[in-house]
Design a protein around this motif. Structure first.
Motif, mmCIF file in Angstrom:
data_model
loop_
_atom_site.group_PDB
_atom_site.id
_atom_site.type_symbol
_atom_site.label_atom_id
_atom_site.label_comp_id
_atom_site.label_asym_id
_atom_site.label_seq_id
_atom_site.Cartn_x
_atom_site.Cartn_y
_atom_site.Cartn_z
ATOM 1 N N CYS A 104 25.909 5.845 -31.540
ATOM 2 C CA CYS A 104 24.737 5.973 -30.667
ATOM 3 C C CYS A 104 23.711 6.943 -31.255
ATOM 4 O O CYS A 104 24.012 7.708 -32.181
ATOM 5 N N CYS B 40 24.829 10.662 -31.277
ATOM 6 C CA CYS B 40 25.821 11.018 -32.306
ATOM 7 C C CYS B 40 25.186 11.013 -33.700
ATOM 8 O O CYS B 40 25.531 11.835 -34.543
ATOM 9 N N HIS C 235 32.017 6.789 -31.391
ATOM 10 C CA HIS C 235 32.400 8.198 -31.329
ATOM 11 C C HIS C 235 32.530 8.709 -29.906
ATOM 12 O O HIS C 235 33.534 9.271 -29.533
ATOM 13 N N CYS C 236 31.455 8.540 -29.143
ATOM 14 C CA CYS C 236 31.462 9.181 -27.820
ATOM 15 C C CYS C 236 31.647 8.189 -26.686
ATOM 16 O O CYS C 236 31.805 8.591 -25.538
ATOM 17 N N CYS D 3 29.360 3.260 -28.213
ATOM 18 C CA CYS D 3 29.358 4.114 -29.403
ATOM 19 C C CYS D 3 30.810 4.384 -29.808
ATOM 20 O O CYS D 3 31.630 4.733 -28.970
#
Ligand code: SF4
Ligand SMILES: [Zn+2]
Ligand SMILES: [Zn+2]
Lengths: 313, 67
Positions: free
Chosen positions: A289, A292, A279-280, A277
Motif C-alpha cells: 500500500c 507502507c 505488509h499491513c 497490502c
C-alpha cells in the motif's frame, strides 16, 4: 451591537447569518450547527464511540469540546509527526485540553513508531510534506479506529477548508475527488466511517469558539504549510465573502445539495479493484500500500500498530 | 494602543480611539481572516478601541491540507 437572541451586548457578528451573538449564545450557536450537521448527514448514531483526530489546533479542539458538550463518547487521537517544535507544542495543547476535560487521548508518535519524521521522510520519499503527512495520518486514523472498535472517525475540517478544497477540485476538474467531498464517508472493508461535523461552521467561528470557551490552542502555523495552494484559495474565497457574506456556504452546501451525487459513481468505480497490502493488510490496489511504500522510502520501519490509550484526568 | 500581530510576530503602537473596523482597514486586514481580542474576549467590528487598550489581532486561516 446587541445579541440577536438576548439583546445583551454582542461580541461577534456573523454576517452570513445576519446575526450577532453574546458569548453564551455564540457557543450555543456552534453546538447547534454541529448537531445539525451530524443529524442532516447521519454522521454519528446514538451510542456510537467516536474517535476525534486532534492536532492541537483550533478546529479539532473545538470539535472535541463540542462533541463532549453534546454528550458523545468521544476519545481523542493525537499523531506526533516529528515536525520539530511545532509537533511538541501542539501535543502539549492536546494533552492540556484532554486533562482539563478528563477525556481520553490516544497518542501515536510517527518517529517512535515508524522511524521517520515528516520533514525528512517526505524529502527522502520525494513527496510534498503535506502529502506524506496526510497519507501517514489517514493510515493511522484508520488503524487506530478499527483496532479500537470506534464507530466513526471525525476530523475538524470546517466550511472554509471544504470550500477551498472544492474550489481547487472544480478549477482543475478533479472529478474523482469531487465524489469524495461528502462530509460523511461510510465504512467499508478496511476503512472506518469518517465524518466532518464542522462543515456548517467557518474558520473564524472555530477560532472564536476557542477564545470564548477558553481553549488554548496552537495558533502558529505548521512550518510545512507555507506556500500551500489551499491557503491561496481560502484568501480568494474570503475576498469574495467580505463583499458577499454567505458565498462560501452557498458554494459548498449548494454543491452537496445539487451536484455531489453526480460524482459519487466515479468513486465506486475506483474502489472495486482493491486488494490487500501484503505488509499491513490495508485495502490497496497494489501489493504494497501507499503508506507502507512511504515508510520504506522515508527510511523508516514497518511496524504493526499497537496503541496504548492514556487517560488524562 | 498596543496591537500584537502574528506571522510574523510583531507589535505596533497606534493612536486611539479608533473603531475595530477602521483599525482592520488601516492594517489592510480582511475581517474574515482575523479575530480581535482584548482582555481574553472578542471585540466586535463596531466597538471603539481606546488609546490605552492592549489588543491581539489573531489570524484564523490555517493552511495544512494533509487529510
Ligand atoms: S501543514 Fe502539512 S505537514 Fe503540516 S501538519 Fe498540516 S498536513 Fe502535515
Ligand atoms: Zn445572547
Ligand atoms: Zn501497507
Amino acid at each position: 451591537m446587541k445579541c440577536t437572541v438576548c439583546r445583551e451586548p454582542a461580541c461577534i457578528d456573523l454576517r452570513r447569518h445576519n446575526s450577532n451573538f453574546c458569548s453564551e449564545h455564540f457557543l450555543k450557536f456552534c453546538r447547534d450547527q454541529t448537531a445539525r450537521a451530524i443529524s442532516d448527514h447521519q454522521m454519528i448514531n446514538p451510542g456510537d464511540r467516536v474517535l476525534v483526530a486532534v492536532s492541537g489546533g483550533k478546529d479539532s479542539l473545538a470539535l472535541w469540546d463540542i462533541l463532549l458538550g453534546l454528550g458523545y463518547e468521544a476519545d481523542g487521537l493525537y499523531i506526533g509527526l516529528g515536525i520539530t517544535d511545532y509537533s511538541d507544542i501542539s501535543k502539549e495543547y492536546a494533552q492540556t485540553f484532554a486533562a482539563s476535560r478528563g477525556a481520553k487521548l490516544i497518542e501515536v508518535d510517527v518517529p517512535d513508531t515508524y522511524g521517520y519524521d515528516i520533514p525528512n521522510g517526505s524529502k527522502a520519499a520525494r513527496r510534498a510534506p503535506c502529502s506524506a503527512c496526510g497519507l501517514s495520518k489517514r493510515h493511522i486514523f484508520d488503524s487506530v479506529a478499527l483496532e479500537g472498535g470506534y464507530a466513526v472517525v471525525v476530523t475538524g475540517h470546517n466550511l472554509d477548508d471544504e470550500a477551498a478544497v472544492l474550489f481547487g477540485n472544480v478549477i482543475h476538474w478533479h472529478t474523482e475527488y469531487l465524489g469524495r467531498q461528502a462530509p460523511v464517508l461510510e465504512a467499508r472493508e478496511g476503512f472506518p466511517k469518517k465524518a466532518k461535523p464542522l462543515v456548517r461552521l467557518g474558520e473564524r467561528e472555530m477560532a472564536a469558539y476557542c477564545v470564548l470557551a477558553d481553549i488554548d490552542y496552537m495558533v502558529d502555523e505548521c512550518p510545512m504549510s507555507a506556500g500551500n495552494k489551499h491557503l491561496r484559495y481560502k484568501e480568494a474565497l474570503n475576498m469574495i465573502e467580505e463583499q458577499s457574506p454567505g458565498t462560501k456556504a452557498d458554494f459548498y452546501h449548494g454543491f452537496l445539495r445539487s451536484a455531489a451525487d453526480r460524482f459519487t459513481d466515479l468513486v465506486e468505480e475506483g474502489r472495486s479493484a482493491l486488494g490487500q497490502c501484503q505488509h499491513c493488510g490495508s485495502p490497496s490496489p497494489a501489493e504494497v500500500c501507499a503508506f507502507c511504500r512511504l515508510v520504506e522510502r522515508a527510511g523508516g520501519q514497518r511496524i504493526e500498530l499497537t496503541t496504548k490509550g492514556e487517560t488524562h484526568s | 494602543m498596543i496591537v500584537r500581530l502574528r506571522n510574523p510576530s510583531r507589535e505596533l503602537t497606534i493612536n486611539g480611539p479608533m473603531s475595530v473596523t477602521k483599525l482592520l482597514n488601516r492594517l489592510e486586514l480582511n475581517r474574515e481572516s482575523v479575530l480581535l481580542i482584548r482582555n481574553k474576549t472578542l471585540v466586535p467590528g463596531d466597538d471603539m478601541l481606546a488609546d490605552t487598550d492592549e489588543i491581539e489581532i489573531r489570524p484564523v486561516i490555517s493552511g495544512g491540507f494533509g487529510s
